[in-house]
Design a protein around this motif. Structure first.
Motif, PDB file in Angstrom:
ATOM      1  N   ARG A   1       0.838  -1.204   0.000  1.00  0.00           N
ATOM      2  CA  ARG A   1       0.000   0.000   0.000  1.00  0.00           C
ATOM      3  C   ARG A   1       0.869   1.249   0.000  1.00  0.00           C
ATOM      4  NH1 ARG A   1      -3.237  -0.532   5.150  1.00  0.00           N
ATOM      5  NH2 ARG A   1      -4.534   1.170   4.358  1.00  0.00           N
TER       6      ARG A   1
ATOM      7  N   ALA B   1       1.975   2.429  -3.180  1.00  0.00           N
ATOM      8  CA  ALA B   1       0.838   2.822  -4.008  1.00  0.00           C
ATOM      9  C   ALA B   1       0.319   1.691  -4.883  1.00  0.00           C
ATOM     10  CB  ALA B   1       1.192   4.048  -4.869  1.00  0.00           C
TER      11      ALA B   1
ATOM     12  N   LYS C   1       2.487   5.630  10.201  1.00  0.00           N
ATOM     13  CA  LYS C   1       1.489   4.961   9.356  1.00  0.00           C
ATOM     14  C   LYS C   1       0.284   5.850   9.078  1.00  0.00           C
ATOM     15  CE  LYS C   1       2.841   0.285  10.376  1.00  0.00           C
ATOM     16  NZ  LYS C   1       2.550  -0.932  11.133  1.00  0.00           N
TER      17      LYS C   1
ATOM     18  N   LEU D   1       0.949   8.171   6.067  1.00  0.00           N
ATOM     19  CA  LEU D   1       0.776   7.540   4.755  1.00  0.00           C
ATOM     20  C   LEU D   1      -0.662   7.094   4.503  1.00  0.00           C
ATOM     21  CD1 LEU D   1       3.735   5.131   4.000  1.00  0.00           C
ATOM     22  CD2 LEU D   1       2.947   7.063   2.669  1.00  0.00           C
ATOM     23  N   GLY D   2      -1.516   7.276   5.508  1.00  0.00           N
ATOM     24  CA  GLY D   2      -2.883   6.792   5.361  1.00  0.00           C
ATOM     25  C   GLY D   2      -2.998   5.285   5.484  1.00  0.00           C
ATOM     26  N   LEU D   3      -1.961   4.629   6.004  1.00  0.00           N
ATOM     27  CA  LEU D   3      -2.047   3.175   6.205  1.00  0.00           C
ATOM     28  C   LEU D   3      -2.954   2.861   7.381  1.00  0.00           C
ATOM     29  CD1 LEU D   3       1.708   2.199   5.702  1.00  0.00           C
ATOM     30  CD2 LEU D   3      -0.152   1.992   4.058  1.00  0.00           C
ATOM     31  N   MET D   4      -3.070   3.833   8.307  1.00  0.00           N
ATOM     32  CA  MET D   4      -4.048   3.721   9.389  1.00  0.00           C
ATOM     33  C   MET D   4      -4.920   4.971   9.339  1.00  0.00           C
ATOM     34  SD  MET D   4      -2.060   2.363  12.748  1.00  0.00           S
ATOM     35  CE  MET D   4      -1.503   0.667  12.904  1.00  0.00           C
TER      36      MET D   4
ATOM     37  N   GLU E   1      -9.054   4.932  -0.020  1.00  0.00           N
ATOM     38  CA  GLU E   1      -7.825   4.177  -0.285  1.00  0.00           C
ATOM     39  C   GLU E   1      -7.356   4.422  -1.728  1.00  0.00           C
ATOM     40  OE1 GLU E   1      -6.165   2.400   1.974  1.00  0.00           O
ATOM     41  OE2 GLU E   1      -4.784   1.251   0.741  1.00  0.00           O
ATOM     42  N   ARG E   2      -8.297   4.467  -2.653  1.00  0.00           N
ATOM     43  CA  ARG E   2      -7.979   4.665  -4.057  1.00  0.00           C
ATOM     44  C   ARG E   2      -7.308   6.028  -4.305  1.00  0.00           C
ATOM     45  NH1 ARG E   2      -9.827   1.167  -8.174  1.00  0.00           N
ATOM     46  NH2 ARG E   2     -10.448  -0.302  -6.570  1.00  0.00           N
TER      47      ARG E   2
ATOM     48  N   TYR F   1      -3.630   6.238  -3.149  1.00  0.00           N
ATOM     49  CA  TYR F   1      -2.552   5.693  -3.970  1.00  0.00           C
ATOM     50  C   TYR F   1      -1.817   6.800  -4.708  1.00  0.00           C
ATOM     51  CZ  TYR F   1      -4.385   1.078  -2.925  1.00  0.00           C
ATOM     52  OH  TYR F   1      -4.804  -0.040  -2.271  1.00  0.00           O
TER      53      TYR F   1
ATOM     54  N   ARG G   1       0.435   8.602  -2.141  1.00  0.00           N
ATOM     55  CA  ARG G   1       1.566   7.794  -1.667  1.00  0.00           C
ATOM     56  C   ARG G   1       2.704   7.729  -2.666  1.00  0.00           C
ATOM     57  NH1 ARG G   1      -2.425   3.190   0.232  1.00  0.00           N
ATOM     58  NH2 ARG G   1      -3.121   4.042   2.218  1.00  0.00           N
ATOM     59  N   GLN G   2       2.401   8.030  -3.931  1.00  0.00           N
ATOM     60  CA  GLN G   2       3.493   7.992  -4.908  1.00  0.00           C
ATOM     61  C   GLN G   2       4.539   9.063  -4.636  1.00  0.00           C
ATOM     62  OE1 GLN G   2       2.525   7.419  -9.068  1.00  0.00           O
ATOM     63  NE2 GLN G   2       0.674   6.319  -8.509  1.00  0.00           N
TER      64      GLN G   2
ATOM     65  N   MET H   1       8.726   5.036   2.134  1.00  0.00           N
ATOM     66  CA  MET H   1       8.715   4.685   3.542  1.00  0.00           C
ATOM     67  C   MET H   1       9.636   3.510   3.804  1.00  0.00           C
ATOM     68  SD  MET H   1       6.053   4.361   6.468  1.00  0.00           S
ATOM     69  CE  MET H   1       6.307   3.406   7.952  1.00  0.00           C
TER      70      MET H   1
ATOM     71  N   GLU I   1       5.836  -0.338 -11.197  1.00  0.00           N
ATOM     72  CA  GLU I   1       4.407  -0.079 -11.077  1.00  0.00           C
ATOM     73  C   GLU I   1       3.997   1.285 -11.618  1.00  0.00           C
ATOM     74  OE1 GLU I   1       1.553  -1.998  -9.348  1.00  0.00           O
ATOM     75  OE2 GLU I   1       2.891  -3.213 -10.549  1.00  0.00           O
ATOM     76  N   HIS I   2       4.834   2.291 -11.384  1.00  0.00           N
ATOM     77  CA  HIS I   2       4.365   3.651 -11.639  1.00  0.00           C
ATOM     78  C   HIS I   2       5.211   4.478 -12.604  1.00  0.00           C
ATOM     79  CE1 HIS I   2       1.714   2.725  -8.350  1.00  0.00           C
ATOM     80  NE2 HIS I   2       2.730   2.582  -7.529  1.00  0.00           N
TER      81      HIS I   2
END
Ligand SMILES: Nc1ncnc2c1ncn2[C@@H]1O[C@H](COP(=O)(O)OP(=O)(O)O)[C@@H](O)[C@H]1O
Ligand SMILES: [Mg+2]
Lengths: 263, 263
Positions: free
Chosen positions: A131, A134, B45, B48-51, B70-71, B74, B77-78, B82, B105-106
């Motif tokens: 996550r 991303a 966390k 990063l929005g992980l929590m 969550e979408r 992403y 987070r790019q 971390m 991925e990106h």
């Protein structure tokens, strides 16, 4: 507090799992319409879930077919229609025993493996790392496993059906002296394309259930090594129960929509 | 700019974060210190929005990321890299695949370009030539450095380091400290570094924040922190046990234990 009553607690836990698995299904479908993970990640799952499960499923199919032949032969001999035993073995394998027993074996083999792997990734923060990078864990972890399970389970089931029928025929014709010609014509006469298709459709559903339930349990593993073991056990038990329950409803549903040409 | 406002979070029935307020300016390096288990990793966390916070908000360049799905996260987070406390490398992938994950991925880099970037980043963390190895073959310190290479692979704007030097020898620790400083200077990276290591805090920090019992106890420049006469801050900086902790170890008070502890 609901937690004081064990029955209520168990019930809420079942509903929570069912809800979670359903949401995971929606998320997986959504991911399937997006960009797929790179080919290596997909192929690995087809290999692990499909190819590596072949020995287990073939063994299950072979011995189920053979024992079914022996048991049915002993019953049918009393009424002197042993040439029908092969047809009984074939129809039972294709309609029920192939899909259900393969499903249960795969729940044990594949389900536990999926939960253990994703569960370990959860507790070691690899899922959070995905996550953080991303990447949607559903797209990266769940989608390949669901696709592989949905597509490979019917193929494995067909293989189980086939070796079961071959094994049963071998016992009947080879050892129990059933006439090959009658055995063969009855078998072909009774095996229907519709039944084989329904068997495949059911096993696809079982594959979907196994992959979704196991992934869900993996993604929701409690911290620690004990959590992974617990999640794997729950995944296998839940998958097996869901296979048996859904088998009943799928059988009823397919019987209801059976077209005329299939009779 | 990154701003945490009145952040509250309870985990496992424990009120871990109790109203954290913190501002990190662009290009600044903030070092977060605090006792084990006080919630430093949990705070990272949330950034990063992980929590998701129970209460409060996290603003990144003016956007409240606690409100994003969550979408949508992403995308946010790019911009982040971390380094997880336990590295969180992907077990099933080689070091090279781990490091190039974000690029695969990106980014639109070619395979050759990605290979070059991976080699460069592994060189920076002092691990040239380990591309083909798997995480299981690496020592704890090496894993941490590979994880650092993975975090910096896509040249993020923000870097979150969770105990980057824990488990490394003093020389490698210093290399990592220098690297953090260099990334800040050359790439204008905004960094948040969680550490217990006061030597690295001194070297890296523009500001130091101490997390204590769920709130920020002090947030100031290193000189101010070292000059602080807050007993809790002082004890942490000097690595001194409190009276109660001394009593637990020795069975009597710290003043009485003086001779025993020293000689
Ligand atoms: N996922 C979680 N579930 C339950 N409790 C958690 C979880 N993550 C952290 N905690 C608890 O929150 C507290 C703070 O943890 P953490 O942020 O990891 O501390 P540290 O400051 O050492 O990084 C600890 O008491 C820990 O047990
Ligand atoms: Mg921590």
């Amino acid at each position: 507090m609901t937690s004081a009553i064990p029955g209520v607690q168990a019930l809420t836990s079942i509903f929570r799992t069912a809800g979670g698995v359903f949401l995971l299904l929606l998320e997986t479908v959504r991911a399937a319409f997006g960009r797929w993970p790179r080919r290596r990640v997909m192929v690995d799952q087809f290999y692990l879930i499909g190819y590596r499960s072949t020995p287990v499923v073939l063994t299950t199919g072979l011995f189920t077919g053979m024992v079914l032949a022996v048991q049915s032969f002993n019953q049918f001999r009393r009424v002197n229609i042993t040439s029908m035993v092969g047809a009984v073995v074939g129809v039972s394998m294709v309609k029920e025993l192939g899909p259900v027993l393969s499903g249960l074996m795969l729940a044990g083999r594949v389900g536990a493996a999926i939960t253990a792997e994703i569960g370990t990734m959860s507790v070691t923060e690899q899922v959070d790392a995905l996550r953080a990078l991303a990447t949607n864990p559903v797209r990266w972890l769940v989608l390949p496993r669901v696709l592989a399970a949905v597509l490979m389970t019917p193929i494995l089931t067909l293989m189980a059906d086939l070796v079961g029928i071959v094994g049963g025929s071998f016992i009947l014709v080879g050892f129990l002296k059933v006439e090959w010609h009658f055995h063969y014509t009855n078998l072909l006469d009774w095996l229907k394309v519709w039944d084989v298709s329904v068997g495949c459709a059911k096993s696809s559903c079982f594959g979907l259930l196994i992959a979704l339930i196991s992934s869900y349990k993996g993604l929701n593993t409690e911290p620690g090594a004990a959590g992974v073991g617990k999640a794997a056990t729950e995944a296998v038990v839940t998958s097996c129960i869901m296979i048996l329950i859904s088998d009943f409803f799928l059988t009823v549903a397919f019987a209801a929509i059976k077209p005329d040409w299939a009779n | 700019m990154l701003e945490i406002r009145n952040l509250h979070k309870s985990l496992g029935g424990k009120h871990v974060l109790r109203g954290v307020n913190l501002v990190v300016e662009k290009g600044e390096a903030l070092v977060v210190i605090g006792g084990s288990g006080c919630g430093k990793s949990v705070m990272l966390k949330h950034i990063l929005g992980l929590m998701k916070p129970d209460q409060g908000s996290i603003h990144i360049d003016g956007r409240d990321i606690a409100k994003l799905t969550e979408r949508e996260l992403y995308g946010v987070r790019q911009q982040f890299g971390m380094l997880f406390q336990a590295a969180a490398l992907f077990d099933s992938m080689t070091v090279a695949d781990n490091v190039s994950f974000a690029l695969d991925e990106h980014s639109k880099f070619s395979t050759a370009e990605k290979k070059e970037i991976v080699a460069k980043k592994l060189g920076i963390v002092g691990l040239p030539g380990v591309e083909k190895m798997f995480p299981a073959d690496l020592s704890g310190g090496m894993k941490k450095r590979v994880a650092l290479a993975r975090a910096i692979a896509a040249d993020p704007d923000f870097l979150l380091y969770d105990e980057p030097t824990t488990g490394l020898d003093p020389i490698m620790s210093d290399v990592i400290n220098e690297l953090i400083v260099k990334l800040k200077k050359t790439l204008k990276v905004t960094s948040i570094v969680v550490t217990h290591d006061m030597a690295s805090a001194r070297k890296i920090a523009d500001r130091i924040a101490m997390l204590h019992e769920g709130t920020i106890r002090i947030h100031a420049t290193p000189d101010e922190v070292y000059a602080s006469d807050d007993p809790i801050v002082k004890r942490f900086i000097n690595g001194q046990a409190s009276e109660e902790q001394m009593k637990e170890v020795w069975g009597y008070t710290a003043t009485q234990a003086g001779e025993g502890a020293k000689g």
